[in-house]
Structure formats: structure tokens, C-alpha cells
Motif scaffolding. Structure first.
Motif, PDB file in Angstrom:
ATOM      1  N   SER A  83       0.822  -1.208   0.000  1.00 48.44           N
ATOM      2  CA  SER A  83       0.000   0.000   0.000  1.00 48.44           C
ATOM      3  C   SER A  83       0.856   1.259   0.000  1.00 48.44           C
ATOM      4  O   SER A  83       1.556   1.541   0.985  1.00 48.44           O
ATOM      5  CB  SER A  83      -0.910   0.003   1.239  1.00 48.44           C
ATOM      6  OG  SER A  83      -1.509   1.278   1.416  1.00 48.44           O
ATOM      7  N   PRO A  84       0.803   2.064  -1.059  1.00 47.29           N
ATOM      8  CA  PRO A  84       1.558   3.325  -1.068  1.00 47.29           C
ATOM      9  C   PRO A  84       1.132   4.263   0.056  1.00 47.29           C
ATOM     10  O   PRO A  84       1.955   5.001   0.599  1.00 47.29           O
ATOM     11  CB  PRO A  84       1.233   3.914  -2.445  1.00 47.29           C
ATOM     12  CG  PRO A  84       0.822   2.751  -3.288  1.00 47.29           C
ATOM     13  CD  PRO A  84       0.130   1.815  -2.352  1.00 47.29           C
ATOM     14  N   THR A  85      -0.153   4.228   0.424  1.00 48.08           N
ATOM     15  CA  THR A  85      -0.636   5.103   1.487  1.00 48.08           C
ATOM     16  C   THR A  85       0.015   4.760   2.819  1.00 48.08           C
ATOM     17  O   THR A  85       0.478   5.634   3.550  1.00 48.08           O
ATOM     18  CB  THR A  85      -2.162   5.004   1.615  1.00 48.08           C
ATOM     19  OG1 THR A  85      -2.758   5.372   0.363  1.00 48.08           O
ATOM     20  CG2 THR A  85      -2.686   5.938   2.694  1.00 48.08           C
ATOM     21  N   LEU A  86       0.069   3.460   3.147  1.00 54.94           N
ATOM     22  CA  LEU A  86       0.698   3.050   4.400  1.00 54.94           C
ATOM     23  C   LEU A  86       2.191   3.334   4.378  1.00 54.94           C
ATOM     24  O   LEU A  86       2.772   3.748   5.388  1.00 54.94           O
ATOM     25  CB  LEU A  86       0.440   1.573   4.663  1.00 54.94           C
ATOM     26  CG  LEU A  86      -0.994   1.190   5.025  1.00 54.94           C
ATOM     27  CD1 LEU A  86      -1.100  -0.311   5.255  1.00 54.94           C
ATOM     28  CD2 LEU A  86      -1.458   1.943   6.259  1.00 54.94           C
ATOM     29  N   LEU A  87       2.826   3.135   3.243  1.00 51.98           N
ATOM     30  CA  LEU A  87       4.254   3.424   3.140  1.00 51.98           C
ATOM     31  C   LEU A  87       4.532   4.913   3.326  1.00 51.98           C
ATOM     32  O   LEU A  87       5.526   5.293   3.948  1.00 51.98           O
ATOM     33  CB  LEU A  87       4.795   2.941   1.799  1.00 51.98           C
ATOM     34  CG  LEU A  87       4.843   1.422   1.607  1.00 51.98           C
ATOM     35  CD1 LEU A  87       5.304   1.080   0.198  1.00 51.98           C
ATOM     36  CD2 LEU A  87       5.753   0.764   2.645  1.00 51.98           C
ATOM     37  N   ALA A  88       3.653   5.747   2.801  1.00 50.22           N
ATOM     38  CA  ALA A  88       3.820   7.195   2.985  1.00 50.22           C
ATOM     39  C   ALA A  88       3.712   7.558   4.457  1.00 50.22           C
ATOM     40  O   ALA A  88       4.470   8.398   4.963  1.00 50.22           O
ATOM     41  CB  ALA A  88       2.776   7.952   2.168  1.00 50.22           C
ATOM     42  N   ARG A  89       2.794   6.931   5.169  1.00 52.76           N
ATOM     43  CA  ARG A  89       2.656   7.201   6.609  1.00 52.76           C
ATOM     44  C   ARG A  89       3.907   6.730   7.355  1.00 52.76           C
ATOM     45  O   ARG A  89       4.384   7.398   8.276  1.00 52.76           O
ATOM     46  CB  ARG A  89       1.409   6.511   7.157  1.00 52.76           C
ATOM     47  CG  ARG A  89       0.105   7.004   6.570  1.00 52.76           C
ATOM     48  CD  ARG A  89      -1.086   6.254   7.157  1.00 52.76           C
ATOM     49  NE  ARG A  89      -1.465   6.801   8.445  1.00 52.76           N
ATOM     50  CZ  ARG A  89      -2.390   7.738   8.621  1.00 52.76           C
ATOM     51  NH1 ARG A  89      -3.023   8.244   7.572  1.00 52.76           N
ATOM     52  NH2 ARG A  89      -2.687   8.177   9.829  1.00 52.76           N
ATOM     53  N   ALA A  90       4.424   5.562   6.950  1.00 52.56           N
ATOM     54  CA  ALA A  90       5.625   5.045   7.604  1.00 52.56           C
ATOM     55  C   ALA A  90       6.806   5.975   7.367  1.00 52.56           C
ATOM     56  O   ALA A  90       7.580   6.269   8.288  1.00 52.56           O
ATOM     57  CB  ALA A  90       5.930   3.636   7.095  1.00 52.56           C
ATOM     58  N   GLY A  91       6.968   6.437   6.140  1.00 53.13           N
ATOM     59  CA  GLY A  91       8.062   7.343   5.839  1.00 53.13           C
ATOM     60  C   GLY A  91       7.948   8.658   6.591  1.00 53.13           C
ATOM     61  O   GLY A  91       8.947   9.182   7.102  1.00 53.13           O
ATOM     62  N   ALA A  92       6.727   9.178   6.677  1.00 53.00           N
ATOM     63  CA  ALA A  92       6.520  10.445   7.389  1.00 53.00           C
ATOM     64  C   ALA A  92       6.834  10.281   8.878  1.00 53.00           C
ATOM     65  O   ALA A  92       7.442  11.165   9.504  1.00 53.00           O
ATOM     66  CB  ALA A  92       5.085  10.921   7.191  1.00 53.00           C
TER      67      ALA A  92
END
Length: 295
Positions: A83-92
Motif C-alpha cells: 500500500s503506497p498510502t501506508l508506506l507514505a505514513r511510515a516514511g513520514a
């Protein structure tokens, strides 16, 4: 931990917020698990001198990745998820915690893209294997990316969260037990419909051994938040009940659905946001194994 539908089945932002709130509740358990993994990986039998690379394949919002980075200060952590959305949250989250230089994200479909992530000294698979049709094949693939002497930690099932007394004063007593039974039926049907689904006796240590690893034990971690709950866990339970109301609507009778609606009433004292008897009790089990030093 709660077993959720695949992120592909729900609104990605809603999934991310829900996993975030759940992970925040579970931080004490995750810290205990990270400390236990550090002791096992580095001090248990002195097989590894250091941990340089970690794969976090839980697909969550990055809390586990950041904790592992802190408990293994020499390691780079790769968070892999579809999931790109979950990965974006993890990166943030990693950037907010000053770990952006050590926690990196990669979009992968498991287990087919696993080889693209490279090898690791430690693999964390948090509530991910049950999303894959052939669970044994998934563990086999995870075992192949472990470096000699490396450790894998598989979080699967444990005890489902409890948060209501048997008799809550509205509807029939035993609502939570019926919700759990309906959820188990839904989960069994969902697993059977996964691509390549294969029935498996979920003896996780035995499955890890069949993957060519040496089981090193299983340990359960308790998450115990007694009543009266603070606002954050109440809001998480409200989201969880909202999700279950939608997911299980065709599996519950009218009386139980009416009780669910009362629990989701944000203005009534019967609602989960206000009840003085709401609590949060769950247990997560971590199964660990080590790769042979010579492979």
C-alpha cells in the motif's frame, strides 16, 4: 492484534488511520517485543555480532520500523508493503522521529517481490502472513531472505481484543463473543478466497521448522488498558466497532445490530465513547526462529 481485511479492500486512508491508532495502543507491547528480539538476536547464543539490516513486512504505519531502528542502532530498516498510502505514513513517521536516513520504504507485493528487498539479519512479519494464500510458501520465502544466523519474528493471532463486559445492559448478553464468532467465519471465508489459498494447520513453530529454520520459542505480550479508558483508546474502539458493524452486518441478527448502533451513538451514555465499563485487553503472540549459520 486485530485481524483486518486486506488494505486493498478498504479506503487506504481509513486503513492507515485505524492501523495508526491500534499501533499507538500497542506501543508498550512493541517495545517489549523489540527488546526481546534484540536480546535473542545479539545476546541469545552470540550467533550474530551485529544486526545491520532489518526488513519490516508488517505493512503498518511505521511504528514497528521506528522502534526496531531504535533498538538496533546499527541497522538500516526497510519497510515493505503493497500500500503506497501506508508506506507514505511510515516514511513520514520516520522523518518526524529523526530516523528518515535509516528507515526506508519499498512497495512490494508479497511474497512474489520479496527477493527485490534483499537479505536481512532480522525479519519482522507483523500480522502479514495470514493475508497470503499459501502461508507455508510465504514462510519459505521469508526464510530465504534471512542471512546465516538471522532471526525472524512472526506475529500471528494471539487473543482477539476484549473491550466490553459480557452483559452491557442493552441487547442480549454475550455480544462480544458473537462478534468474535462472526468475525472468525468472515475470516475463514476470506482466507479461502485468497489466490493460491491452501489450508494449513497453523502450528507456527512447526511451519517455521518446515521452512528450514530453527524455532527459538513463542512469547505472548499482553496489552491491558483497564476502565475507565482515556479518549484515544475509546476513539480506536469506536472506529473498530464501526468497521465491524459494516463488515458483519449480514452475519448478525437485528437485535445485535441495534446494540451495535447504540454503542456507536456518539451522544448517548450507552456509546463506546462514554461508557465507564469499556476497557481494552488483548494478547499478541510472537513466534521466532533463527536461520542456520551455514546454509
Amino acid at each position: 492484534m486485530t485481524i483486518h481485511p486486506s488494505p486493498d479492500d478498504l479506503d487506504p486512508d481509513a486503513v492507515g488511520r485505524h492501523l495508526d491508532s491500534e499501533a499507538e495502543l500497542h506501543v508498550p507491547f512493541l517495545e517489549q517485543a523489540a527488546a526481546r528480539l534484540r536480546d535473542l538476536a545479539l545476546y541469545g547464543d552470540h550467533t550474530l555480532a551485529r544486526v545491520d539490516r532489518i526488513l519490516d513486512l508488517g505493512g503498518g504505519p511505521g511504528i514497528a520500523s521506528c522502534l526496531l531502528a531504535r533498538y538496533f542502532p546499527n541497522a538500516d530498516v526497510v519497510t515493505g508493503a503493497p500500500s503506497p498510502t501506508l508506506l507514505a505514513r511510515a516514511g513520514a513517521r520516520a522523518r518526524r522521529e529523526g530516523l528518515g536516513h535509516r528507515v526506508r520504504t519499498h512497495r512490494v507485493d508479497l511474497p512474489t517481490d520479496l527477493d527485490a528487498l534483499g537479505s536481512a539479519d532480522l525479519v519482522w512479519a507483523g500480522d502479514v502472513v495470514h493475508h497470503l494464500g499459501d502461508q507455508q510458501a510465504a514462510l519459505d520465502a521469508l526464510a530465504r531472505v534471512l542471512r546465516p544466523g538471522g532471526v525472524i519474528a512472526v506475529a500471528e493471532r494471539g487473543l482477539a481484543p476484549r473491550f466490553l463486559p459480557r452483559d452491557i445492559g442493552i441487547g442480549r448478553p454475550g455480544l462480544q463473543a458473537r462478534l468474535d464468532a462472526a468475525h472468525e467465519d468472515w475470516f475463514a471465508e476470506s482466507r479461502a478466497a485468497l489466490p493460491g489459498a491452501r489450508a494449513e494447520v497453523e502450528d507456527w513453530p512447526a511451519m517455521l521448522a518446515r521452512a528450514g529454520l530453527v524455532p527459538t520459542g513463542s512469547h505472548s505480550f499482553l496489552i491491558d488498558l483497564p476502565s475507565p479508558l482515556d479518549a484515544a483508546p475509546r476513539e480506536h474502539l469506536y472506529a473498530e466497532l464501526t468497521h465491524r458493524r459494516a463488515l458483519l452486518a449480514d452475519r448478525l441478527d437485528e437485535q445485535d445490530l441495534a446494540t451495535m448502533d447504540a454503542l456507536l451513538d456518539t451522544d448517548a451514555d450507552t456509546g463506546i465513547l462514554w461508557r465507564p465499563d469499556a476497557f481494552y485487553l488483548a494478547a499478541t503472540t510472537i513466534h521466532t526462529a533463527r536461520a542456520c549459520t551455514r546454509r
